[in-house]
Each structure stands twice: as C-alpha cells, then as structure tokens.
Design a protein around this motif. Structure first.
Motif, short mmCIF file in Angstrom:
data_model
loop_
_atom_site.label_atom_id
_atom_site.label_comp_id
_atom_site.label_asym_id
_atom_site.label_seq_id
_atom_site.Cartn_x
_atom_site.Cartn_y
_atom_site.Cartn_z
N ALA A 1 -0.71 24.93 6.33
CA ALA A 1 -1.63 23.79 6.43
C ALA A 1 -2.69 23.89 5.34
CB ALA A 1 -2.28 23.75 7.81
N PRO A 2 -3.40 22.78 5.04
CA PRO A 2 -4.43 22.81 4.00
C PRO A 2 -5.52 23.85 4.24
CG PRO A 2 -3.91 20.55 4.57
CD PRO A 2 -3.20 21.43 5.56
N ASN A 3 -5.80 24.17 5.52
CA ASN A 3 -6.84 25.15 5.80
C ASN A 3 -6.34 26.58 5.67
OD1 ASN A 3 -5.23 25.48 8.03
ND2 ASN A 3 -6.74 24.77 9.53
N GLY A 4 -5.09 26.75 5.25
CA GLY A 4 -4.54 28.08 5.05
C GLY A 4 -3.80 28.64 6.23
N ASN A 5 -3.85 27.99 7.37
CA ASN A 5 -3.13 28.48 8.55
C ASN A 5 -1.63 28.35 8.36
OD1 ASN A 5 -5.54 29.05 9.81
ND2 ASN A 5 -5.60 27.13 10.98
N LYS B 1 -6.35 10.86 -11.59
CA LYS B 1 -5.44 11.69 -12.37
C LYS B 1 -6.04 13.07 -12.58
CE LYS B 1 -2.83 11.84 -16.70
NZ LYS B 1 -2.57 11.17 -18.00
N ASP B 2 -5.22 14.08 -12.34
CA ASP B 2 -5.58 15.50 -12.53
C ASP B 2 -6.58 16.01 -11.49
OD1 ASP B 2 -3.96 15.58 -14.82
OD2 ASP B 2 -5.61 14.89 -16.10
N ILE B 3 -6.91 15.22 -10.47
CA ILE B 3 -7.79 15.70 -9.40
C ILE B 3 -6.92 16.19 -8.25
CG2 ILE B 3 -9.56 15.08 -7.73
CD1 ILE B 3 -10.64 13.05 -9.67
N ASP B 4 -7.04 17.45 -7.90
CA ASP B 4 -6.21 18.06 -6.86
C ASP B 4 -7.05 19.11 -6.12
OD1 ASP B 4 -4.00 18.64 -5.30
OD2 ASP B 4 -3.25 20.15 -6.71
N PRO B 5 -7.15 19.01 -4.79
CA PRO B 5 -6.55 17.99 -3.93
C PRO B 5 -7.29 16.66 -4.02
CG PRO B 5 -7.91 19.45 -2.63
CD PRO B 5 -7.89 20.03 -4.03
N LEU B 6 -6.61 15.62 -3.58
CA LEU B 6 -7.21 14.29 -3.62
C LEU B 6 -8.34 14.19 -2.60
CD1 LEU B 6 -3.95 12.17 -3.82
CD2 LEU B 6 -5.56 12.58 -5.68
N SER C 1 0.83 -1.20 0.00
CA SER C 1 0.00 0.00 0.00
C SER C 1 0.86 1.25 0.00
CB SER C 1 -0.91 -0.01 1.24
OG SER C 1 -1.65 -1.19 1.28
N LYS C 2 1.34 1.65 -1.16
CA LYS C 2 2.20 2.82 -1.27
C LYS C 2 1.44 4.06 -1.71
CE LYS C 2 5.75 0.29 -0.28
NZ LYS C 2 6.37 0.38 1.03
N SER C 3 0.14 3.93 -2.00
CA SER C 3 -0.63 5.05 -2.50
C SER C 3 -0.89 6.06 -1.39
CB SER C 3 -1.96 4.58 -3.07
OG SER C 3 -2.79 5.69 -3.35
N LYS C 4 -0.60 7.33 -1.67
CA LYS C 4 -0.91 8.38 -0.70
C LYS C 4 -2.37 8.80 -0.81
CE LYS C 4 3.70 10.43 -0.39
NZ LYS C 4 4.47 11.67 -0.54
N ALA C 5 -3.06 8.33 -1.85
CA ALA C 5 -4.43 8.75 -2.07
C ALA C 5 -5.41 7.91 -1.29
CB ALA C 5 -4.77 8.65 -3.55
N LEU C 6 -4.95 6.80 -0.72
CA LEU C 6 -5.89 5.88 -0.11
C LEU C 6 -5.30 5.29 1.15
CD1 LEU C 6 -8.19 3.37 -1.76
CD2 LEU C 6 -6.52 2.48 -0.18
N ALA C 7 -6.15 5.13 2.15
CA ALA C 7 -5.73 4.49 3.39
C ALA C 7 -6.58 3.26 3.62
CB ALA C 7 -5.88 5.46 4.57
N GLU D 1 -14.27 14.01 -8.15
CA GLU D 1 -14.09 15.44 -8.42
C GLU D 1 -14.94 16.28 -7.46
OE1 GLU D 1 -13.12 15.18 -13.24
OE2 GLU D 1 -15.17 15.59 -12.54
N GLU D 2 -16.17 15.86 -7.18
CA GLU D 2 -17.01 16.63 -6.28
C GLU D 2 -16.49 16.54 -4.83
OE1 GLU D 2 -21.68 17.25 -4.95
OE2 GLU D 2 -21.12 15.50 -6.14
N ALA D 3 -15.95 15.38 -4.44
CA ALA D 3 -15.45 15.21 -3.07
C ALA D 3 -14.10 15.87 -2.85
CB ALA D 3 -15.37 13.73 -2.73
N SER D 4 -13.41 16.23 -3.93
CA SER D 4 -12.08 16.85 -3.82
C SER D 4 -12.15 18.13 -2.99
CB SER D 4 -11.55 17.18 -5.22
OG SER D 4 -10.36 17.93 -5.15
N GLY D 5 -11.29 18.21 -1.99
CA GLY D 5 -11.21 19.41 -1.16
C GLY D 5 -12.24 19.49 -0.05
N GLN D 6 -13.13 18.50 0.06
CA GLN D 6 -14.14 18.50 1.12
C GLN D 6 -13.68 17.60 2.26
OE1 GLN D 6 -18.30 18.71 0.18
NE2 GLN D 6 -17.92 18.55 -2.03
N GLU D 7 -13.18 18.20 3.31
CA GLU D 7 -12.61 17.45 4.42
C GLU D 7 -13.66 16.67 5.21
OE1 GLU D 7 -9.44 16.90 5.18
OE2 GLU D 7 -8.96 17.96 3.33
#
Length: 400
Positions: free
Chosen positions: A279-283, A150-155, A77-83, A117-123
């Motif tokens: 941080a991702p929230n801008g702090n 691919k091309d989805i950022d953030p994951l 499990s080397k993918s950073k996109a999935l746990a 794509e819709e879930a991207s960026g929704q913590e």
C-alpha cells in the motif's frame, strides 16, 4: 444520479471491492498499473462510503437529462489524477483534519505547478477546482492538468468540487480551509504554502486568519451551477422524452442466454501473488508467492439474483428463487431491460420485486463467470456458488 444507481450501485461495488479487488488484480496480471488501480480504487470507494448526493439532484424534475450528463462526464473523465466529486466525498479517513486548498488556473501555470509539487505525497491535502474554464469541456481541462502534472510522482489529490466552494463561500483564490468533520478549524486567504499553514496549526492558531497575500478571481465556471442551468432549459415534455429515448437507445446490455437446466458451479477466488503488493503507506498487503482467498477474511454477505427482465417467464422464475443464506442481502441484477418502456418499465419492475434492480455490468459478469440466466450467486464456505436455474413454466414451481 439514477444512471449510477442502475448501473450496479456503488453499494454493491464497495462491498465487492473488499473481497475481490485483490483477487481480480492478481488473476488479470501483475502489471504495476493494476496495483496502482487497486490502491486508487480502494481510496475512492472509501471516500464514497456513506456520503450523500447533492440535495438538488433528489428533486430534479429532469432526471433523464441528468443521467445523460452523468454518462458523458464519466466517459470523458479518464484521468486517474483527478476525480469529480460532490460535496464531502473527498475527506480524510477517521475524521482527521484535511487541508483543502482552493485553486484556479488564474494563479498561473508556474504557481499551480509549485502547488502540485508541494502537495504531492501529502494524503491530508486536497486541491480543489470549481470546474473547467468557460467554454471548455472536461477532457480539455484534464489535458491542461496533465501537462502541469508531468513528472510529479506521486500525484497530488485533486478534485473538481464546486459544492465545497459554495459551502465555504470561496470567491477568490488561493484560499486554504483546514476542515474536520464538516467544520473549519482554520482558514486563510492569499497563501499557497502548506508548510506555512501547518506551522500555524502547530502553534495553536485557529479560526479565520484573514488575508496574507494576493488573491485572484476564479477563472473556472461553477460546474454544478452549469449543470443546473442546463437542466433548467429542459422544461418541455418533448425534450424530456427525447432525453429518455436517447439514454435507452444508447445503453449497452450484458445479454446472457436462458438456462435450459439446473446447474451449480463453484468459483474459487484463491490466487497467488506474483510479487509483493504494498500500500502507499508502506504496509505489506500480500507477499510474493503467498496465496489468498478473500472469503477466508470476510463473508460475501450478498446474494445476487441475475435475470433477463425482458422475459416474463424469467421474472416469474426469479420471484420463486430464494437464497440459501437467509442473512445475505439480496440484489437483483438485470441483463437487459425494455428500451421502449425505459424508466417507467424499470420502476414497474422494482415495484413487482419490491426491491431495487441494477443493470449487470461487464466486469461483474466476468468476475462471477456468469453464463446463463436466471442465476443465483452466493457464498458457500470459502467459495462462491453460481446456481443456474431452468426457467419455470409456472410461477408456482419449486424454489431453488
């Protein structure tokens, strides 16, 4: 799983992360990938805090094979996109509601990509798969996901969590469950639009809303059931012993030479940030050019005692060592254990020390600049001190 427990337990890693993650990140370079690693690591560790293991693991009679399976999963499990997480690990901080969408490749790649794509960026959104497809190994499953991401950022937040499917009795997809503190606030079948669900929430809708669209059978296997079925086949003592032997034969140890003299070394964790770390929230975590010492913000709180468990004289010496800070929690780290004695040897060692014993890992050895053993690592002021101690000829020697 016991493999994780004795490969420097997550409790030590969680404690260390708060003090050292930033320092290690900055001292090892300023690459953006490392900054991403910091944020992702902290998020995962926060989710792990205080969460229980699946109950069936605690009564598992084939622990050794479980260790091997866990090792295989981690290595694959080397993918950073999935746990890959057991029940409840992926929860939103502070008990806030999280929208859990149960998904499957049976929805089709086009629909899945739209969901990603819709879930991207929704913590507060978590996408959950039940496992890989039948006859598919995890690396293949990750490769399929990578292509869609691919091309989805953030994951988006994606996990394999079969226990969630079991908990909410999900048998078809898509289904969304808005959960908070272990309760379902709202759930609906046949809907993939997160905005649709949030609009119902804002309108005060609660409970099971029923079905509002097409649903499909789940294409993937139940990963948890697959592992349990695999373990159930290992009923013979011979297979169990083979599994134990394979684990210890493959295990790599961080062997260090024996201390020939008493020597104290000081480690200064102060570092200078090469760029702003946000941080991702801008702090802003730290501004470029500023220096930071993690120990100025929070006490270490641990006393690490590192030794070679295959050397009786070192074990005798370790039993005579003590920590300067009597309030610090003592953690024993072994550079190596007897391959022949295996788990029974580890159990005996823990009985002797009346405490858990963890295996020293490469990153811990490097971060604390360990050179000889036995050694004690603890805080002194805003520095760490590594106290190497000469091996005692008698267990009745003086304490450090």
């Amino acid at each position: 799983m016991r493999f994780f427990k004795h490969t420097l337990h997550s409790r030590l890693v969680r404690r260390m992360t708060g003090f050292f993650m930033l320092a290690i990140l900055l001292t090892h370079g300023a690459a953006q990938a490392e900054e991403d690693w910091l944020v992702r690591s902290q998020t995962i560790l926060d989710r792990l805090e205080g969460q229980p293991r699946p109950a069936w693991l605690d009564s598992n009679p084939h622990q050794a094979e479980a260790n091997l399976q866990a090792l295989d999963l981690v290595n694959a499990s080397k993918s950073k996109a999935l746990a890959v997480m057991p029940d409840g690990l992926a929860t939103h901080p502070q008990g806030k509601p999280v929208s859990v969408m149960f998904v499957s490749f049976s929805l089709g790649e086009s629909a899945l990509k739209g969901i990603f794509e819709e879930a991207s960026g929704q913590e507060d959104v978590l996408l959950v798969f039940r496992g890989p497809k039948p006859q598919q190994k995890l690396p293949g499953f990750f490769a399929d996901l990578k292509a869609l991401l691919k091309d989805i950022d953030p994951l988006p937040n994606i996990v394999i969590d079969p226990t969630r499917f079991q908990k909410w009795e999900v048998t078809t997809v898509p289904e969304i469950v808005v959960e908070a503190q272990g309760r379902a606030l709202l759930r609906v079948k046949g809907v993939t639009s997160l905005d649709w669900v949030k609009a119902r929430q804002n309108a005060g809708r609660q409970g099971d809303l029923g079905r509002f669209g097409e649903v499909y059978d789940i294409a993937e296997i139940d990963l948890l059931e697959a592992i349990k079925s695999r373990l159930a086949t290992l009923d013979g003592p011979r297979l169990k012993q083979q599994a134990i032997a394979r684990f210890w034969q493959k295990r790599q140890f961080e062997v260090l030479p024996a201390s020939r003299e008493d020597r104290d070394r000081t480690i200064d964790l102060t570092v200078t940030a090469p760029r702003d770390l946000v941080a991702p929230n801008g702090n802003l975590i730290i501004r470029a050019g500023h220096t930071v010492n993690p120990l100025d913000q929070l006490a270490f709180g641990l006393c690490l005692i590192v030794f070679d468990a295959t050397q009786p004289a070192q074990l005798d010496t370790v039993r005579q060592l003590s920590c300067k800070d009597k309030n610090a929690r003592v953690l024993y780290l072994a550079t190596q254990l007897s391959r022949e004695d295996g788990w029974e040897g580890l159990k005996s060692l823990e009985t002797t020390l009346n405490a858990p014993v963890y295996l020293l890992t490469p990153d811990v050895r490097q971060r604390f600049q360990l050179q000889h053993v036995p050694a004690v690592v603890e805080q002194a002021g805003n520095r760490l001190v590594v106290r190497e101690r000469k091996i005692l000829q008698s267990a009745a020697g003086d304490k450090s």
